[in-house]
Enzyme design. Structure first.
Site, short mmCIF file in Angstrom:
data_model
loop_
_atom_site.label_atom_id
_atom_site.label_comp_id
_atom_site.label_asym_id
_atom_site.label_seq_id
_atom_site.Cartn_x
_atom_site.Cartn_y
_atom_site.Cartn_z
N HIS A 279 0.82 -1.29 -0.06
CA HIS A 279 -0.06 0.06 0.07
C HIS A 279 0.91 1.35 0.05
O HIS A 279 0.53 2.24 0.50
CB HIS A 279 -1.00 0.16 1.20
CG HIS A 279 -1.50 -1.27 1.51
ND1 HIS A 279 -2.76 -1.55 0.90
CD2 HIS A 279 -1.24 -2.39 2.16
CE1 HIS A 279 -3.27 -2.73 1.43
NE2 HIS A 279 -2.40 -3.23 2.20
N SER B 22 14.55 19.99 -18.31
CA SER B 22 13.59 20.92 -18.52
C SER B 22 13.79 22.13 -19.22
O SER B 22 15.10 22.64 -18.92
CB SER B 22 12.81 21.29 -17.05
OG SER B 22 11.96 22.62 -17.21
N LYS C 264 16.05 20.88 -13.32
CA LYS C 264 15.53 19.56 -13.19
C LYS C 264 16.30 18.60 -14.17
O LYS C 264 16.97 18.52 -14.98
CB LYS C 264 14.34 19.62 -14.17
CG LYS C 264 13.31 20.53 -13.36
CD LYS C 264 12.72 19.96 -11.96
CE LYS C 264 11.68 18.80 -12.30
NZ LYS C 264 10.42 18.88 -12.69
N GLU D 231 8.90 7.48 -17.57
CA GLU D 231 7.57 7.74 -17.54
C GLU D 231 7.15 7.48 -18.95
O GLU D 231 5.96 6.94 -19.10
CB GLU D 231 7.65 9.36 -17.52
CG GLU D 231 7.87 9.81 -15.98
CD GLU D 231 7.97 11.29 -16.23
OE1 GLU D 231 7.14 12.16 -15.57
OE2 GLU D 231 9.15 11.82 -16.66
#
Ligand code: ARG
Length: 481
Positions: free
Chosen positions: A175, A296, A302, A309
């Protein structure tokens, strides 16, 4: 390679190629409408079946010669010219046009243009229906073998990382809450297990893919004397389709492969999600290789996990393709229907997508390391040893439900004080647990908790070492094949 005319790009009158140019034009009085040519073509995507189509045609023509339907010399001429065509296609010197529909008609018409009547004999005892089914099986079989090797590469990458990270204890989660401590090695091997099942499913799917439909004809077989076993042997198929109606139209193997690939993609997606989390500043468990991250355009600091992803994101289309294929098949009556042409883009996309994902996953894993200090700094947070303490009480004869409740109270006490269980004093233990004794402390602390998980398949170092041995042998044996 010239691309076929895209639909709607031609504003001229709608008359297409005159019927006489088409392999099936004999009965027609009108030329095919150009819009129909654009609508029904598959050459823009089935050109990638060229190699398989040529392999299938060479095997077919050699069988035709061996059964006497064409001469040996004709079969040799056909094979020679088909090899020439193969080279031209590979070199990008072959012209594709929507007017010739698909790869089968392109290759056959090029053959006929060069060999005349000899070329016109190739399609003896064959239909495009059993031809395309054969090509697609050959294509999928090759893809299965490539993907199996790529999955194995990925397993090797996880195994090597597991070897490098031996001895490292990390928090295990359920969880997404800290649950019990595990060895990093144990967790890395858990991915190997999933990819092993993917490989088993691929092998199983390969069994049903590896059946030759050629000889099914359009739907009813043929009245001509053919030798299907001979073709199966030449092309490496394990058997021939037993029912011509089914043989020419069976696409179960396409659906199966799409599913197997989508499940492998789901595993990759789960891994990607986990490592996106692990590599956050908040977690800081793993350091991803910078070559596999991107930046970025506005925030200079970044370093983003875009590769992970995209692995997660591209999984969506592989799942969509399974859906498309099942829906494509659900309304089809017996034997070939043109709908089946729509199977290709879906399965090609799944194959391409999975290969692309695997192509980046293995090197990303190979370049990743765990941040041992960072993990150790918070390892004793979250009472990861609570379950082991409960089991130690059970071993002392306390009923499980009682032990669970007792340890629950002890955890609450530690939480209130903001300390780990091991930091509680003996009197505090005794206040909640009348069975408490100092020897029970050996169940406390993440490392000691890990050491106690000795049942088969568990995370104790000795058990994980057993599994490492199994995996080393498995991967070495596979490398030798
Ligand atoms: N391009 C077709 C396909 O992909 C080949 C078979 C066409 N057969 C036919 N009878 N029109 O399915």
């Amino acid at each position: 390679m010239a691309a076929p005319t895209p639909p709607g790009s031609d504003r001229s009158p709608s008359a297409g190629t005159t019927g006489a140019h088409k392999a099936w034009a004999g009965v027609f009085r009108e030329a095919t409408d150009k819009r129909v040519e654009a609508f029904s073509e598959s050459i823009s995507y089935d050109q990638r079946l060229a190699d398989d189509d040529i392999d299938g045609s060479i095997a077919h023509s050699s069988m035709l010669a061996h059964t006497g339907l064409i001469s040996q010399a004709e079969a040799e001429q056909i094979a020679t010219v088909l090899e020439e065509i193969r080279q031209e296609i590979r070199a990008g010197r072959f012209e594709f046009t929507a007017a010739k529909e698909d790869i089968h008609l392109h290759i056959e018409s090029a053959l006929t243009a060069r060999l005349g009547d000899t070329g016109r004999k190739l399609h003896t005892a064959r239909s495009r229906n059993d031809q395309v089914a054969t090509d697609l099986r050959l294509y999928c079989r090759r893809a299965i073998d490539r993907i199996d090797r790529a999955l194995q590469e990925l397993q090797r990458a996880f195994f090597s990382l597991a070897e490098r990270e031996q001895g490292l204890v990390i928090p295990g989660y359920t969880h997404m809450r800290r649950a019990q401590p595990v060895l990093a090695t144990h967790q890395l091997l858990s991915w190997c297990e999933k990819f092993q099942r993917d490989r088993q499913r691929l092998a199983d799917c390969r069994v049903r893919t590896n059946i030759l439909p050629l000889g099914s004809g359009a739907l009813a077989g043929t009245s001509l004397p053919i030798d299907r076993e001979a073709v199966a042997k030449t092309l490496g198929f394990a058997g021939v389709a037993a029912n011509s109606l089914d043989g020419a139209s069976d696409r179960d193997f396409v659906c199966e492969l799409a599913f197997v690939l989508s499940l492998a993609a789901v595993h990759l997606s789960q891994w990607a999600e986990e490592w996106i989390i692990y590599s956050t500043q908040e977690f800081g468990f793993v350091r991803l290789p910078e070559g596999f991250c991107t930046g970025s355009s506005i925030m200079p600091q970044k370093i983003n996990p875009d590769v992970l992803e995209l692995v997660r994101g591209k999984t969506a289309r592989t799942i969509g393709n399974v859906q498309s294929l099942l829906v494509l098949l659900k309304g089809l009556p017996t034997a070939y229907n043109r709908d089946l042409q729509e199977d290709k883009e879906a399965i090609f996309d799944s194959i391409d997508t999975l290969e692309a994902m695997l192509g980046v996953a293995a090197p990303l894993v190979a370049g990743t390391s765990f941040d041992r200090e960072r993990i150790a700094a918070t390892l004793e947070r979250g009472h990861l040893d609570a379950t082991t303490l409960m089991e130690a009480l059970i071993a002392e004869g306390v009923p499980q439900r009682t032990a669970h409740e007792t340890v629950g109270r002890l955890v609450r006490r530690a939480m209130t004080k903001g300390v780990a269980l091991a930091e509680l004093a003996d009197e505090e233990f005794l206040a909640d647990c009348k069975e408490w004794k100092a020897s029970l402390r050996s169940a406390l602390g993440a490392s000691r908790a890990v050491e106690r998980m000795v049942s088969f398949g568990s995370t104790a170092p000795a058990r994980v070492a057993d599994q490492m041995k199994v995996w080393r042998q498995r991967l070495e044996a596979a490398a030798g094949t």
